[in-house]
Design a protein around this motif. Structure first.
Motif, mmCIF file in Angstrom:
data_model
loop_
_atom_site.group_PDB
_atom_site.id
_atom_site.type_symbol
_atom_site.label_atom_id
_atom_site.label_comp_id
_atom_site.label_asym_id
_atom_site.label_seq_id
_atom_site.Cartn_x
_atom_site.Cartn_y
_atom_site.Cartn_z
ATOM 1 N N ALA A 51 0.983 -1.370 -0.208
ATOM 2 C CA ALA A 51 0.015 0.085 0.003
ATOM 3 C C ALA A 51 0.823 1.319 -0.115
ATOM 4 C CB ALA A 51 -0.976 0.213 1.281
ATOM 5 N N THR A 52 1.922 0.969 0.751
ATOM 6 C CA THR A 52 2.958 2.435 0.872
ATOM 7 C C THR A 52 3.613 2.568 -0.548
ATOM 8 O OG1 THR A 52 3.192 1.890 3.230
ATOM 9 C CG2 THR A 52 4.927 3.388 1.979
ATOM 10 N N ALA A 53 3.958 1.635 -1.233
ATOM 11 C CA ALA A 53 4.516 1.711 -2.549
ATOM 12 C C ALA A 53 3.687 2.152 -3.549
ATOM 13 C CB ALA A 53 5.111 0.185 -2.979
ATOM 14 N N GLU A 54 2.395 1.703 -3.593
ATOM 15 C CA GLU A 54 1.282 2.437 -4.362
ATOM 16 C C GLU A 54 1.047 3.758 -4.426
ATOM 17 O OE1 GLU A 54 -2.317 -0.069 -4.003
ATOM 18 O OE2 GLU A 54 -1.611 -1.225 -5.880
ATOM 19 N N GLU A 55 1.360 4.274 -3.288
ATOM 20 C CA GLU A 55 1.002 5.773 -2.840
ATOM 21 C C GLU A 55 1.856 6.241 -1.808
ATOM 22 O OE1 GLU A 55 -2.399 9.001 -2.476
ATOM 23 O OE2 GLU A 55 -2.864 7.106 -2.851
ATOM 24 N N GLU A 56 3.077 6.475 -2.019
ATOM 25 C CA GLU A 56 4.017 7.084 -1.058
ATOM 26 C C GLU A 56 3.747 8.076 -0.194
ATOM 27 O OE1 GLU A 56 8.146 6.580 -0.762
ATOM 28 O OE2 GLU A 56 8.380 4.639 -1.649
ATOM 29 N N GLY A 57 3.944 8.297 0.859
ATOM 30 C CA GLY A 57 3.478 9.472 1.615
ATOM 31 C C GLY A 57 2.063 9.632 2.283
ATOM 32 N N LEU A 58 1.426 8.262 2.157
ATOM 33 C CA LEU A 58 0.148 8.113 3.009
ATOM 34 C C LEU A 58 0.174 8.326 4.600
ATOM 35 C CD1 LEU A 58 -1.369 5.274 1.210
ATOM 36 C CD2 LEU A 58 -1.927 7.354 0.987
ATOM 37 N N THR A 59 -0.629 8.911 5.066
ATOM 38 C CA THR A 59 -0.652 8.937 6.602
ATOM 39 C C THR A 59 -1.037 7.487 7.140
ATOM 40 O OG1 THR A 59 -3.096 9.403 6.874
ATOM 41 C CG2 THR A 59 -1.337 11.280 6.465
ATOM 42 N N GLN A 60 -0.734 7.301 8.311
ATOM 43 C CA GLN A 60 -1.065 5.915 9.288
ATOM 44 C C GLN A 60 -2.746 5.987 9.009
ATOM 45 O OE1 GLN A 60 2.743 5.621 12.358
ATOM 46 N NE2 GLN A 60 0.377 5.198 12.917
ATOM 47 N N THR A 61 -3.300 7.022 9.013
ATOM 48 C CA THR A 61 -4.927 6.794 8.885
ATOM 49 C C THR A 61 -5.158 6.443 7.518
ATOM 50 O OG1 THR A 61 -5.138 8.747 10.564
ATOM 51 C CG2 THR A 61 -7.132 8.440 8.958
ATOM 52 N N GLN A 62 -4.476 6.940 6.496
ATOM 53 C CA GLN A 62 -4.916 6.429 5.344
ATOM 54 C C GLN A 62 -4.546 5.057 4.955
ATOM 55 O OE1 GLN A 62 -2.752 9.683 3.396
ATOM 56 N NE2 GLN A 62 -4.515 10.595 2.549
ATOM 57 N N LEU A 63 -3.518 4.630 5.491
ATOM 58 C CA LEU A 63 -2.988 3.152 5.719
ATOM 59 C C LEU A 63 -4.029 2.314 6.359
ATOM 60 C CD1 LEU A 63 0.590 3.397 6.233
ATOM 61 C CD2 LEU A 63 -0.437 2.480 4.116
ATOM 62 N N VAL A 64 -4.728 2.570 7.239
ATOM 63 C CA VAL A 64 -5.982 1.742 7.717
ATOM 64 C C VAL A 64 -6.946 1.683 6.795
ATOM 65 C CG1 VAL A 64 -7.866 2.034 9.388
ATOM 66 C CG2 VAL A 64 -5.431 2.633 10.189
ATOM 67 N N LYS A 65 -7.268 2.644 6.088
ATOM 68 C CA LYS A 65 -8.155 2.393 4.922
ATOM 69 C C LYS A 65 -7.858 1.656 3.745
ATOM 70 C CE LYS A 65 -10.556 6.996 5.989
ATOM 71 N NZ LYS A 65 -10.916 8.269 5.405
ATOM 72 N N SER A 66 -6.584 1.711 3.281
ATOM 73 C CA SER A 66 -6.106 0.898 2.310
ATOM 74 C C SER A 66 -5.991 -0.574 2.745
ATOM 75 C CB SER A 66 -5.108 1.910 1.602
ATOM 76 O OG SER A 66 -3.945 1.896 2.471
ATOM 77 N N THR A 67 -5.532 -0.733 3.632
ATOM 78 C CA THR A 67 -5.108 -2.054 4.171
ATOM 79 C C THR A 67 -6.267 -2.786 4.761
ATOM 80 O OG1 THR A 67 -4.287 -1.412 6.222
ATOM 81 C CG2 THR A 67 -2.563 -1.383 4.220
ATOM 82 N N GLY A 68 -7.200 -1.922 5.566
ATOM 83 C CA GLY A 68 -8.063 -2.591 6.156
ATOM 84 C C GLY A 68 -7.400 -3.095 7.624
ATOM 85 N N ILE A 69 -6.528 -2.928 8.048
ATOM 86 C CA ILE A 69 -6.022 -3.186 9.238
ATOM 87 C C ILE A 69 -6.470 -2.049 10.340
ATOM 88 C CG2 ILE A 69 -3.592 -3.597 10.765
ATOM 89 C CD1 ILE A 69 -2.497 -4.347 7.774
ATOM 90 N N ASP A 70 -6.703 -2.696 11.461
ATOM 91 C CA ASP A 70 -7.279 -1.525 12.505
ATOM 92 C C ASP A 70 -6.161 -0.611 13.127
ATOM 93 O OD1 ASP A 70 -6.250 -2.486 15.672
ATOM 94 O OD2 ASP A 70 -6.537 -4.359 14.377
ATOM 95 N N ARG A 71 -6.655 0.451 13.427
ATOM 96 C CA ARG A 71 -5.605 1.506 13.686
ATOM 97 C C ARG A 71 -4.543 1.267 14.913
ATOM 98 N NH1 ARG A 71 -6.307 6.918 12.979
ATOM 99 N NH2 ARG A 71 -8.578 6.304 12.534
ATOM 100 N N SER A 72 -4.603 0.601 15.732
ATOM 101 C CA SER A 72 -3.689 0.180 17.050
ATOM 102 C C SER A 72 -2.696 -0.812 16.102
ATOM 103 C CB SER A 72 -4.349 -0.328 18.210
ATOM 104 O OG SER A 72 -5.185 -1.698 17.899
ATOM 105 N N THR A 73 -3.288 -1.898 15.456
ATOM 106 C CA THR A 73 -2.327 -3.030 15.163
ATOM 107 C C THR A 73 -1.485 -2.426 14.027
ATOM 108 O OG1 THR A 73 -4.019 -4.671 15.483
ATOM 109 C CG2 THR A 73 -2.388 -5.071 13.949
#
Length: 201
Positions: A51-73
């Motif tokens: 997900a980071t490689a597809e769009e570098e510079g994502l915030t962790q909040t955006q990574l939560v949405k793109s990966t489906g992984i919960d925020r704390s994990t």
């Protein structure tokens, strides 16, 4: 609450979508681990790298949405991957509270190697289905994931609205009580002034 004794007889694991998805996920995880060939990369870590490689510079909040992984994990994953030299974080110039996540050279190299393994794992999973069923299978999985994510987001937004409503009601009640106290104080002051002995008459 009483349960019909026939309830358990009408439930079959072989017809349970939850159970079958769990079994399929177990198989997928095993195939992925085997395909990684000692890379020591989990499916979640791979998802974060990809997900980071597809769009570098994502915030962790955006990574939560793109990966489906919960925020704390995700926060724990990113911290561990930063420590291991796979990711790096930079403060955003317009938001000091947020971090932009980027791949390091080591992270990019690991992702390139792991992607080959991930493709092999996916190929093994799809091989269980006839070729003419694979596209519809993937579409069904996407639909399930998207529908559940929308439901979770809707529930989250509803919870936020309830919280905001309670906060506003609490603030309003506090302001009302404060105004009432001021009014009572003014009234008490007036009564005291009226009751005070008058001089000069």
């Amino acid at each position: 609450m009483a349960h019909d004794k026939h309830d358990t007889k009408e439930f079959h694991l072989s017809e349970s979508p939850g159970h079958l998805l769990h079994r399929a996920q177990q198989f997928a995880a095993e195939r992925f681990t085997k395909a990684m060939a000692g890379a020591k990369l989990t499916q979640r870590q791979f998802a974060v790298l990809h997900a980071t490689a597809e769009e570098e510079g994502l915030t962790q909040t955006q990574l939560v949405k793109s990966t489906g992984i919960d925020r704390s994990t995700l926060a724990e994953l990113v911290a561990r991957m930063v420590k291991n030299g796979l990711l790096e974080r930079e403060k955003l110039p317009d938001d000091a509270r947020a971090n932009a996540v980027k791949l390091t050279d080591d992270g990019r190299a690991l992702l390139e190697a792991a992607t080959l393994g991930a493709k092999e794992a996916d190929k093994a999973i799809l091989s269980a289905l006839p070729k003419n069923k694979r596209a519809s299978f993937l579409e069904t999985l996407r639909r399930i994931a998207e529908t559940l994510e929308k439901g979770e987001e809707a529930a989250k937004q509803a919870k936020i609205k309830v919280k905001e409503k309670k906060k506003k009601a609490k603030k309003k009640a506090k302001e009302k009580a404060k105004a009432k106290a001021k009014k009572a104080a003014r009234k008490s002051k007036k009564v005291s002034a009226d009751a005070a002995p008058k001089t000069g008459t």
